[in-house]
Design a protein around this motif. Sequence first.
Motif, PDB file in Angstrom:
ATOM      1  N   VAL A 370       7.915   6.222   7.684  1.00  0.00           N
ATOM      2  CA  VAL A 370       6.607   6.842   7.510  1.00  0.00           C
ATOM      3  C   VAL A 370       5.739   6.564   8.730  1.00  0.00           C
ATOM      4  O   VAL A 370       5.788   5.471   9.306  1.00  0.00           O
ATOM      5  CB  VAL A 370       5.912   6.338   6.216  1.00  0.00           C
ATOM      6  CG1 VAL A 370       5.664   4.846   6.259  1.00  0.00           C
ATOM      7  CG2 VAL A 370       4.612   7.094   5.961  1.00  0.00           C
ATOM      8  N   PRO A 453       7.854   0.148  12.242  1.00  0.00           N
ATOM      9  CA  PRO A 453       6.673   0.746  11.620  1.00  0.00           C
ATOM     10  C   PRO A 453       5.348   0.295  12.210  1.00  0.00           C
ATOM     11  O   PRO A 453       5.161  -0.867  12.551  1.00  0.00           O
ATOM     12  CB  PRO A 453       6.797   0.314  10.159  1.00  0.00           C
ATOM     13  CG  PRO A 453       7.617  -0.927  10.180  1.00  0.00           C
ATOM     14  CD  PRO A 453       8.579  -0.738  11.320  1.00  0.00           C
ATOM     15  N   VAL A 455       2.748   1.710  10.271  1.00  0.00           N
ATOM     16  CA  VAL A 455       2.290   1.616   8.880  1.00  0.00           C
ATOM     17  C   VAL A 455       3.529   1.596   7.997  1.00  0.00           C
ATOM     18  O   VAL A 455       4.599   2.068   8.385  1.00  0.00           O
ATOM     19  CB  VAL A 455       1.374   2.807   8.485  1.00  0.00           C
ATOM     20  CG1 VAL A 455       0.073   2.767   9.264  1.00  0.00           C
ATOM     21  CG2 VAL A 455       2.089   4.151   8.691  1.00  0.00           C
ATOM     22  N   TRP A 456       3.377   1.028   6.804  1.00  0.00           N
ATOM     23  CA  TRP A 456       4.515   0.966   5.874  1.00  0.00           C
ATOM     24  C   TRP A 456       4.004   1.101   4.449  1.00  0.00           C
ATOM     25  O   TRP A 456       2.821   0.901   4.165  1.00  0.00           O
ATOM     26  CB  TRP A 456       5.283  -0.336   6.066  1.00  0.00           C
ATOM     27  CG  TRP A 456       6.553  -0.425   5.252  1.00  0.00           C
ATOM     28  CD1 TRP A 456       6.850  -1.326   4.278  1.00  0.00           C
ATOM     29  CD2 TRP A 456       7.702   0.408   5.369  1.00  0.00           C
ATOM     30  NE1 TRP A 456       8.102  -1.096   3.763  1.00  0.00           N
ATOM     31  CE2 TRP A 456       8.655  -0.025   4.419  1.00  0.00           C
ATOM     32  CE3 TRP A 456       8.014   1.517   6.162  1.00  0.00           C
ATOM     33  CZ2 TRP A 456       9.893   0.588   4.253  1.00  0.00           C
ATOM     34  CZ3 TRP A 456       9.252   2.126   5.995  1.00  0.00           C
ATOM     35  CH2 TRP A 456      10.180   1.661   5.067  1.00  0.00           C
ATOM     36  N   TRP A 457       4.939   1.428   3.585  1.00  0.00           N
ATOM     37  CA  TRP A 457       4.616   1.666   2.189  1.00  0.00           C
ATOM     38  C   TRP A 457       4.119   0.389   1.499  1.00  0.00           C
ATOM     39  O   TRP A 457       4.611  -0.700   1.759  1.00  0.00           O
ATOM     40  CB  TRP A 457       5.847   2.188   1.447  1.00  0.00           C
ATOM     41  CG  TRP A 457       6.446   3.420   2.028  1.00  0.00           C
ATOM     42  CD1 TRP A 457       7.592   3.494   2.755  1.00  0.00           C
ATOM     43  CD2 TRP A 457       5.940   4.747   1.945  1.00  0.00           C
ATOM     44  NE1 TRP A 457       7.847   4.791   3.133  1.00  0.00           N
ATOM     45  CE2 TRP A 457       6.842   5.584   2.642  1.00  0.00           C
ATOM     46  CE3 TRP A 457       4.815   5.320   1.352  1.00  0.00           C
ATOM     47  CZ2 TRP A 457       6.648   6.956   2.761  1.00  0.00           C
ATOM     48  CZ3 TRP A 457       4.620   6.695   1.461  1.00  0.00           C
ATOM     49  CH2 TRP A 457       5.527   7.498   2.159  1.00  0.00           C
ATOM     50  N   THR A 458       3.165   0.559   0.599  1.00  0.00           N
ATOM     51  CA  THR A 458       2.699  -0.560  -0.219  1.00  0.00           C
ATOM     52  C   THR A 458       3.752  -0.897  -1.279  1.00  0.00           C
ATOM     53  O   THR A 458       4.634  -0.068  -1.577  1.00  0.00           O
ATOM     54  CB  THR A 458       1.385  -0.203  -0.918  1.00  0.00           C
ATOM     55  OG1 THR A 458       1.621   0.918  -1.800  1.00  0.00           O
ATOM     56  CG2 THR A 458       0.299   0.157   0.087  1.00  0.00           C
ATOM     57  N   PRO A 473       1.878   9.761   1.786  1.00  0.00           N
ATOM     58  CA  PRO A 473       1.330   8.633   2.558  1.00  0.00           C
ATOM     59  C   PRO A 473      -0.185   8.725   2.683  1.00  0.00           C
ATOM     60  O   PRO A 473      -0.712   9.695   3.232  1.00  0.00           O
ATOM     61  CB  PRO A 473       2.023   8.763   3.923  1.00  0.00           C
ATOM     62  CG  PRO A 473       2.440  10.187   4.020  1.00  0.00           C
ATOM     63  CD  PRO A 473       2.712  10.653   2.621  1.00  0.00           C
ATOM     64  N   ILE A 475      -3.434   6.102   3.688  1.00  0.00           N
ATOM     65  CA  ILE A 475      -3.812   4.772   4.164  1.00  0.00           C
ATOM     66  C   ILE A 475      -4.732   4.092   3.149  1.00  0.00           C
ATOM     67  O   ILE A 475      -5.657   4.703   2.592  1.00  0.00           O
ATOM     68  CB  ILE A 475      -4.489   4.855   5.555  1.00  0.00           C
ATOM     69  CG1 ILE A 475      -4.626   3.453   6.164  1.00  0.00           C
ATOM     70  CG2 ILE A 475      -5.805   5.591   5.499  1.00  0.00           C
ATOM     71  CD1 ILE A 475      -3.328   2.832   6.577  1.00  0.00           C
ATOM     72  N   THR A 478      -1.201   4.161  -0.501  1.00  0.00           N
ATOM     73  CA  THR A 478       0.264   4.064  -0.541  1.00  0.00           C
ATOM     74  C   THR A 478       0.853   3.484   0.742  1.00  0.00           C
ATOM     75  O   THR A 478       2.034   3.121   0.764  1.00  0.00           O
ATOM     76  CB  THR A 478       0.888   5.450  -0.788  1.00  0.00           C
ATOM     77  OG1 THR A 478       0.483   6.334   0.262  1.00  0.00           O
ATOM     78  CG2 THR A 478       0.453   5.997  -2.139  1.00  0.00           C
ATOM     79  N   ILE A 479       0.094   3.428   1.811  1.00  0.00           N
ATOM     80  CA  ILE A 479       0.561   2.814   3.052  1.00  0.00           C
ATOM     81  C   ILE A 479      -0.515   1.884   3.605  1.00  0.00           C
ATOM     82  O   ILE A 479      -1.702   2.054   3.323  1.00  0.00           O
ATOM     83  CB  ILE A 479       0.948   3.861   4.131  1.00  0.00           C
ATOM     84  CG1 ILE A 479      -0.248   4.747   4.484  1.00  0.00           C
ATOM     85  CG2 ILE A 479       2.143   4.690   3.693  1.00  0.00           C
ATOM     86  CD1 ILE A 479       0.006   5.695   5.657  1.00  0.00           C
ATOM     87  N   GLU A 481      -1.389  -0.836   7.298  1.00  0.00           N
ATOM     88  CA  GLU A 481      -0.997  -1.195   8.658  1.00  0.00           C
ATOM     89  C   GLU A 481      -0.071  -2.407   8.652  1.00  0.00           C
ATOM     90  O   GLU A 481      -0.166  -3.287   7.797  1.00  0.00           O
ATOM     91  CB  GLU A 481      -2.230  -1.479   9.503  1.00  0.00           C
ATOM     92  CG  GLU A 481      -3.100  -0.251   9.736  1.00  0.00           C
ATOM     93  CD  GLU A 481      -4.208  -0.515  10.742  1.00  0.00           C
ATOM     94  OE1 GLU A 481      -3.886  -0.997  11.848  1.00  0.00           O
ATOM     95  OE2 GLU A 481      -5.383  -0.263  10.404  1.00  0.00           O
ATOM     96  N   TRP A 490       9.489  -7.169   7.675  1.00  0.00           N
ATOM     97  CA  TRP A 490      10.047  -5.816   7.561  1.00  0.00           C
ATOM     98  C   TRP A 490      11.445  -5.755   8.172  1.00  0.00           C
ATOM     99  O   TRP A 490      12.365  -5.159   7.580  1.00  0.00           O
ATOM    100  CB  TRP A 490       9.135  -4.803   8.235  1.00  0.00           C
ATOM    101  CG  TRP A 490       9.629  -3.388   8.080  1.00  0.00           C
ATOM    102  CD1 TRP A 490       9.346  -2.526   7.070  1.00  0.00           C
ATOM    103  CD2 TRP A 490      10.529  -2.698   8.968  1.00  0.00           C
ATOM    104  NE1 TRP A 490      10.009  -1.331   7.257  1.00  0.00           N
ATOM    105  CE2 TRP A 490      10.742  -1.419   8.416  1.00  0.00           C
ATOM    106  CE3 TRP A 490      11.172  -3.039  10.148  1.00  0.00           C
ATOM    107  CZ2 TRP A 490      11.577  -0.473   9.020  1.00  0.00           C
ATOM    108  CZ3 TRP A 490      12.003  -2.112  10.756  1.00  0.00           C
ATOM    109  CH2 TRP A 490      12.195  -0.834  10.205  1.00  0.00           C
TER     110      TRP A 490
END
Length: 591
Positions: A370, A453, A455-458, A473, A475, A478-479, A481, A490
Amino acid sequence: MPDAESIRWFKEAFHEEVAAAVAGTPFDLDMVAAIACQETGPVWSALRRKGMGRAEILALCVGDTLDADRGRRAFPRTKAELLAAPRGAEMFALAREALVRMAAHVPSYAAAAKRPDKFCHGFGLFQCDLQLFQKDPDHFLGRRYEDFGHCLAHCVGELRRGLVKAGLEGRARISDEEFACVAIAYNTGGFRPAKGLKQGFFNGQRFYGEEVFGFVRLSRTVALPGALPAIAPPAPNEAILPPPTAPAGETADFVVRTLEAPLRVRSEPRVSDPPGRNVVAHLPDGHPVRRTGGRKADRFWAIETSLFGAHVAGFASSRFLEPAAAPVPIPVLAPAAAPAPAAPAVVAPAAADPPAAPVPARSVAGIPAVLMPRRAGMVTTRRAPAGAHSLNEPGQPAREGATPAELVRSMGAVVDWLAVEKEAHLRYRPRDGLTFCNIYAHDACHLAGAYLPRVWWTPRALLDLAAGRAVEPRIGDTIGEVRANSLFLWLRDFGLDFGWRQTGTLDKLQLAANEGALGVIVARRKEDGRSGHIALVVAETEAERARRNAAGAVVAPLQSQAGATNFRRGTGRVDWWRGEEFAESAFWIHA
């Protein structure tokens, strides 16, 4: 330049003779193929495409027209010096004729062939140098160099002498990198460990040792009919990386049992001062290990294992190693294969938008890569302060190439274009106590075609994605920083699924970068609220090198970073990742 198909031809044509010639040595077919590629590959690869037979190709495998004015120091330095030697006129006539005949088929030699004083100094598939003419004129005048078996015997003999020069005599097996060291001695008559593979003939881009190493790796991606290659062929615009090194044994007799924190593996059987100075790896609780040395009562045991693809060997406290109830398999994890890239997310795309790099579409259990979505027409540049969006400047470079030299050159262009130290590039400049190593590492990998990444998924979004539910996605919803500490986690949790794997030594890390792969060093801070750090490891250049000790081991790779200090290329502080401020660290590579 020889490619995989040319190497396939060589293997199919000569594998039986090579196998017989290298029996009882640490050499193999891929190593011999690498020497053939380096010495006369441009000649025989071009000739075999013309459909020539083996005998004609071998007769035309000549080369090297450099004279004293271009740096040749061995006999004969000039035409006059060759003519002055016994039977020299006869030899010149043959060497001149060989050049003209070969140049008729290989255009790169056409200009030399037009000059009447030019002649060949190298003869045969493995290039026996004309300096031996004074000792064995019949080898040249009798055209023995046209016989593959004769040339091969000479080549293997020289490689055996190279083993001695490189300090590897008596070894039953050698690594590909060690073979490249032998090849340097084959080419130059000596080897200096502290200089690594940047030794031997320099073709304007790469040194002899680097080229031979690259050809060995390429050869290992090519299998004889009915067999599988030792290394999987790379995806387009990716480097050749070998499979992870497996432990000597497939099963473990102990498991880590700390119940507190990861177990430190050390380079020697003692706790250093400070304690993190000699730590080479951190093993999670429950991880299987093999005991390879040490008595039951010893405080430290020698152990080995595999960790996210890295071969780990060192010493661990016996206090935290518990006997396994039964032999436990040691998993040797490898990165997932790369599918085709997916398009980046754009909200209401506009035709005027500059092109953005595609998002690598590797995924795990339905969890895709993402990027931060952007409004139509929004351009993110190096000159703007750091944010969550990825770069999408017009004309931004990419890592591209089918050879190590091409990948290294294009990745070098990415690093130079990012120009992390440039004052005008506000994206990476420290401000208000903040540093941006994570953003710089993301940008470099993004342009290189690898997913790291920004940003990444929560956690909630990850659960939904794993359950097969569609997630947009957004901010802060659902995502979020990703900073350096989170990048460490990660890579551990998702890196293998996106093409990354750990490697166990600085030598392997630097070597991967030198072949056009990506490498990073990442360290996680002990305090979650404090900044960790991540630095790129980049290919060495003629002028900028990793630091090596007298034995040739890398002690500080060539790095590129944003941080408290931004630099494009440098070795930084030795072992910075082992600082007491960090809880753990790791080396990761990506093809």
